[in-house]
Scaffold this active site. Structure first.
Site, PDB file in Angstrom:
ATOM      1  N   GLY A   1     -12.049  32.779 107.122  1.00 21.99           N
ATOM      2  CA  GLY A   1     -12.234  31.364 106.787  1.00 21.99           C
ATOM      3  C   GLY A   1     -13.411  30.721 107.505  1.00 21.99           C
ATOM      4  O   GLY A   1     -13.980  29.744 107.013  1.00 21.99           O
ATOM      5  N   ASP A   2     -13.784  31.254 108.657  1.00 23.92           N
ATOM      6  CA  ASP A   2     -14.846  30.620 109.457  1.00 23.92           C
ATOM      7  C   ASP A   2     -16.217  30.644 108.769  1.00 23.92           C
ATOM      8  O   ASP A   2     -16.818  29.588 108.564  1.00 23.92           O
ATOM      9  CB  ASP A   2     -14.944  31.275 110.836  1.00 23.92           C
ATOM     10  CG  ASP A   2     -13.912  30.732 111.812  1.00 23.92           C
ATOM     11  OD1 ASP A   2     -12.725  31.012 111.606  1.00 23.92           O
ATOM     12  OD2 ASP A   2     -14.296  30.030 112.762  1.00 23.92           O
TER      13      ASP A   2
END
Lengths: 414, 396
Positions: free
Chosen positions: A174-175
Site C-alpha cells: 500500500g505504501d
C-alpha cells in the site's frame, strides 16, 4: 539544457518512512524542490533502518533505505512542537506551493497546523494528507501500518494459492501505491491551481487508494454477490498462465498464453506440436478446463532449462514470459544496466554506490539523480538563512534551544 | 469543476495499464477519447464477471470499472483512413497514452520524430513492461510476467512453494498509476514551456524501485537481508494469523507491543525477560508466535479489529470483498458509489483514489462501444458524407 519537468515547484515535506517520502521522491526526481523537514527528536524512521553494524558512526546518514527514498531532496530539522519552530515552519510554508504529511489522522490539527492555518499564510497552498483510514469515520484513529493497508483494502483476500488462504504481499504494497497516487494528486492540484488561482486540500486514505487497484472485484461483487475465488498465478480466462520451476535452486519462470497463437508458439518451442492439436488443449476454453495436465507438461520442459534460456526461447517465439527476478538479479540485470537504470552516486558520508534512477524518462527533459539524500539537518542554513533570512547567530540560537539540530536524537527508534 | 477540465487525452491502449491510467485522468475531468477497434472493441471488454444482462462486450466488470468517464470512438488503425483520423485527433489533443507492444505506434505511422514535429505540444506516454529501449524491449508481456520481472513476485508466496503474484492485475495497475503521474508531470511541463514530450514508463523499473528495504540495501552494501519468500508470517508481531472466521493481520512496531500484549490479556509479557524488548522477543520468536497463533484462533475478526482499534493495538483483519460492502468506515465516508449503466444496470464502484476538496472527481459510466464515434467525428469537422464513406469501407 531544457528544464526538468517540475522545476520551480517548492514542496514542504513533513512525511516520513515510505508512502509520503516515495511521493516526494517521484516529484523531486522530476525537478521539484522538496524540503524534507524532520524533528530533532523524532527523525525519519528509515534513518534507523540501516542494517549496518550497531557501532557504525553517524549511521543515520548511511541508511540506504533512507538515502534511496530521499535523494534529490533538501533536508532541515525543525521541532514543530515548540512555538518558535511552528512559526518558522509557517514562514517556510508561505514560500511553498505544496505541503505534504503522512502523520496519523489527528496529528497535524493537534500541532495547530491544519489546512486553515496553512492557508492563512499561503492562500493558494496545496495540502496533502495521507492517513491510513482517512480523516473521519469510526476507524479514523485505528493504527494502520504498511502491511495492514492491503488487508483493509481487500487485496490480501484476493491473493493466494488455489485452495489456500489469503496471502500477504512481499512488500508493504500500500505504501508505494499511495505514494505514487499522492504524487499524481499534487500535480493535478497544481494544474487546477494554474487555471483557477486556488489551492486545495487533498486527502489520501491509503486503504481506499489501494481498493482502487482491485476495482473490478468490487464491481464484480455487486453483480454476483459472491467473494472471488483465489486463483494463485492463474488468469480468469487464459491458459496456460503460471510460474514454473527452472533449472537451479529456487529458480522460476513465468509464462502466459493470451490466445491460441501463443499456445501454438509455446508448443513449438517445447517441440510438442501435437499438443496444439490435442482436443484437451487446442482451444482456449478446453485449455482452461485442463490446466493441471498442461502445467505438468510445461513444468517438465522448464525444469530442464535455465530460466534465462527459457525466457529467451519463449520471447523469441512471441510467448509472454519472464524469469522471477529477485533484488540481486535486478542489480545485475543486463537489460536494466543497458538502459542506465543504475546511476553511480557519491555521498559525503556514506560513500559511493549504484542507485536506481528516476523512473519516468522524458525524451526532451533531463531527469537524473542531481543530489544525494540530505544528511540530517544538512540544509538548515539554506532554509533558515537563505529562504527565511535569519542570521548566523540566530540559527545558532535555534540550535541551542533545540528548535533545530544537525545531529538527530535517535532514542525514539531504539 | 474538475481538475482537468479542458484537457483532451487520446487513448489507444488496449490493456489494464493504459486503461487505468486514462480512467484516472478521465475521472478527474479530462476528456479521454478511447480509440477502439470496430466490432470487437478493447481487450478489457472481454473479461468477466459479466452482468447478467446485456451484451458481454458492454457488461464486463473490468471494462465497466476501467473505462469510466471516457468517450468511445471505433476506428481501424490498420487502415490509411484510420491513421488519418488518429492524426486529426492528435492535433487537438494534449496527450496520447499507449500501452500496446513496443513498436506498434511506429508501425501505425507515428514514430517519435513525426510526433515531435507534427504535434510539438503533445505529451506521449508509452507504458510497457520493459521500456521502449534495451535488450528486453520487444519481449511480449502480460501482468504476470511484469510482476515476475519487477522483483515483487520473488518476495511473495510461501517459502516451500512457487512464487506467487498478487491477486488481480497489480503489475498493470502499478504501471497505469505511474503512467497517470508521469502524464500529469508531462502536461504540467508542456503547459509551462509550450513543448510536449515523450515519456517512457516501464513496469519493471517502477516495481524494482519499490522493493522496500531489499534492493536499496543490496545496492549499497550487498547485504542479503531478505532473500526468498517469507510466506504470511514474518515474525510473531508481523504477519497474517488465522482466526475463528478469517485472518487477522498483525504489524507491531516496538512502541505498539504493549498495546498488543494488553489486547491479548498478556500484560505479564511486558515484564517477562523473554519478551520485554524487541531483541528478547526476536530471540524467543517461536514461543511468542505460538501464543499469537493460539490467541488469534479464538478471535472473531470484526470484534478483534474493533477492540484493537479502540486500544490502538496494531491489528487489522483481512477484508473479503464482501466486507468492503459492510465496512462501517467505508460507509461513513461514502466510499462506494452507485453508477447506472443502460445495459449493465446499477452497480457498485470504488470511490476515487484520493479526495480533492476543490476539484472532486465525478465519474460517469463507461461508454458503449463506439457510442461517441459520430459525436467525435463531427467535432473533428467531418461531414456526414465523409462519415458514411468511413462506415461503408469498414474503417469505423
Amino acid at each position: 539544457m531544457a528544464r526538468r519537468p517540475l522545476e520551480g515547484i517548492r514542496i514542504a515535506d513533513l512525511s516520513a518512512v515510505w508512502a509520503g517520502p516515495y511521493a516526494t521522491r517521484l516529484l523531486a526526481d522530476l525537478g521539484a524542490e522538496v524540503i524534507k523537514i524532520e524533528s530533532p527528536n523524532n527523525p525519519d524512521l528509515l534513518r534507523a533502518l540501516s542494517l549496518l553494524p550497531p557501532d557504525t558512526e553517524r549511521a543515520w546518514n548511511k541508511s540506504a533505505y533512507f538515502n534511496h527514498n530521499n535523494r534529490n531532496k533538501l533536508g532541515c530539522a525543525i521541532d514543530l512542537g515548540k512555538p518558535r519552530g511552528k512559526a518558522l515552519f509557517l514562514e517556510l510554508v508561505a514560500k511553498c506551493d505544496v505541503v505534504i504529511e503522512n502523520y496519523r489522522a489527528e496529528v497535524l490539527d493537534n500541532l495547530g497546523l491544519g489546512y486553515d492555518v496553512l492557508r492563512a499564510v499561503r492562500p493558494d497552498v496545496i495540502l496533502v494528507s495521507m492517513p491510513g483510514h482517512g480523516k473521519d469515520g469510526p476507524e479514523r484513529d485505528y493504527v494502520a501500518y504498511g502491511t495492514n493497508v492491503e488487508q483493509l483494502a481487500g487485496l490480501a483476500s484476493i491473493s493466494g494459492y488455489i485452495g489456500g488462504g489469503p496471502q500477504k504481499t512481499g512488500i508493504s504494497f500500500g505504501d508505494p501505491v499511495a505514494g505514487t497516487a499522492a504524487a499524481g494528486a499534487i500535480v493535478l492540484a497544481l494544474l487546477a491551481r494554474k487555471r483557477t488561482g486556488r489551492g486545495q486540500y487533498i486527502e489520501i486514505a491509503q486503504r481506499e487508494t489501494l481498493t482502487g487497484l482491485i476495482g473490478e472485484y468490487v464491481v464484480g461483487y455487486s453483480m454476483t454477490g459472491e467473494n472471488p475465488e483465489r486463483i494463485g498465478n492463474r488468469h480468469p480466462a487464459w491458459a496456460p498462465h503460471g510460474c514454473f520451476p527452472a533449472k537451479g535452486d529456487d529458480a522460476w519462470i513465468t509464462l502466459a498464453c493470451r490466445d491460441d497463437a501463443d499456445f501454438a508458439a509455446l508448443c513449438d518451442v517445447m517441440q510438442r506440436p501435437e499438443l496444439a492439436n490435442d482436443l484437451r488443449f487446442a482451444a482456449a476454453d478446453a485449455r482452461y478446463q485442463h490446466p493441471d495436465e498442461l502445467d505438468a507438461v510445461i513444468g517438465a520442459w522448464t525444469s530442464a532449462r535455465d530460466r534465462f534460456e527459457a525466457f529467451e526461447l519463449l520471447t523469441r517465439a512471441g510467448v509472454p514470459a519472464a524469469p522471477v527476478l529477485g533484488y540481486r538479479d535486478l542489480y545485475e540485470n543486463p537489460h536494466l544496466r543497458e538502459r542506465g537504470f543504475f546511476e553511480r552516486v557519491s555521498h559525503r558520508e556514506a560513500g559511493s554506490w549504484d542507485m536506481e534512477r528516476p523512473v519516468y524518462r522524458f525524451a526532451r527533459r533531463p531527469t537524473s539523480i542531481e543530489r544525494n539524500a540530505p544528511c540530517f539537518g544538512e540544509h538548515n542554513d539554506y532554509v533558515f538563512r537563505e529562504l527565511l533570512g535569519l542570521s548566523e547567530s540566530e540559527v545558532a540560537a535555534l540550535e541551542k534551544e533545540g528548535i533545530t539540530a544537525r545531529t538527530p536524537n535517535m532514542a525514539s527508534h531504539q | 469543476m474538475s481538475a482537468l477540465d479542458g484537457t483532451r487525452i487520446i487513448d489507444v491502449s488496449t490493456g489494464v495499464a493504459g486503461g487505468f491510467c486514462t480512467k484516472l485522468l478521465a475521472d478527474f475531468g479530462a476528456d479521454v477519447i478511447k480509440v477502439e477497434p470496430p466490432r470487437v472493441g478493447d481487450g478489457l471488454r472481454s473479461l468477466g464477471p459479466f452482468a447478467d444482462r446485456g451484451s458481454p462486450a458492454e457488461t464486463g466488470a473490468l471494462h465497466l470499472y476501467l473505462n469510466t468517464s471516457k468517450r468511445s470512438i471505433t476506428f481501424d488503425l490498420n487502415t490509411a483512413s484510420g491513421r488519418l483520423l488518429l492524426a486529426r485527433l492528435l492535433s487537438g489533443a494534449d496527450a496520447l497514452v499507449d500501452d500496446r507492444p513496443v513498436g506498434t505506434l511506429e508501425n501505425d505511422g507515428f514514430d517519435g520524430e513525426r510526433l515531435a514535429g507534427e504535434f510539438p505540444k503533445l505529451v506521449v506516454t508509452q507504458l510497457s513492461a520493459f521500456g521502449q529501449t534495451g535488450p528486453y524491449a520487444s519481449a511480449p508481456w502480460t501482468n504476470l510476467t511484469s510482476f515476475a520481472a519487477g522483483g515483487q513476485m520473488a518476495a511473495t508466496g510461501d517459502p516451500d512453494r512457487e512464487p506467487l503474484k498478487n491477486g488481480g492485475f497489480q503489475a498493470d495497475y502499478q504501471l497505469g498509476l505511474n503512467g497517470f503521474t508521469a502524464t500529469l508531470a508531462g502536461l504540467w511541463a508542456a503547459g509551462e514551456s509550450g513543448t510536449g514530450d515523450a515519456i517512457d514508463v516501464a513496469a519493471m523499473e517502477c516495481m524494482a524501485s519499490t522493493l522496500e528495504i531489499m534492493l536499496n540495501t543490496y545496492c549499497y552494501a550487498q547485504i542479503d537481508y531478505w532473500s526468498g519468500r517469507k510466506g504470511n508470517v514474518l515474525s510473531a508481531v508481523l504477519g497474517l494469523f488465522p482466526c475463528e472466521d478469517g485472518y487477522l493481520g498483525v504489524h507491531a512496531m516496538p512502541r505498539n507491543f504493549p498495546a498488543l500484549a494488553r489486547l491479548m490479556d498478556a500484560e505479564w509479557m511486558l515484564e517477562d525477560e523473554r519478551f520485554r524488548d524487541s531483541a528478547s522477543r526476536l530471540a524467543n520468536d517461536d514461543e511468542l508466535r505460538a501464543m499469537v497463533y493460539a490467541w488469534a484462533s479464538q478471535q472473531e475478526k470484526k470484534v478483534a479489529y474493533q477492540r484493537a482499534g479502540e486500544t490502538r493495538a496494531p491489528i487489522a483483519y483481512v477484508h473479503e470483498v464482501a466486507d468492503l460492502f459492510t465496512s462501517p468506515q467505508l460507509q461513513a465516508r461514502n466510499y462506494l458509489q452507485q453508477i447506472d449503466h443502460p445495459l449493465a444496470g446499477t452497480l457498485t464502484y470504488p470511490g476515487p483514489l484520493f479526495r480533492m476538496t476543490g476539484t472532486p472527481s465525478a465519474p460517469r459510466r463507461a461508454p458503449l462501444l463506439g457510442e461517441h464515434t459520430e459525436e467525435v467525428l463531427a467535432e473533428l469537422g467531418l461531414q456526414p458524407r465523409d462519415v458514411d464513406v468511413l462506415r461503408g469501407t469498414g474503417v469505423i
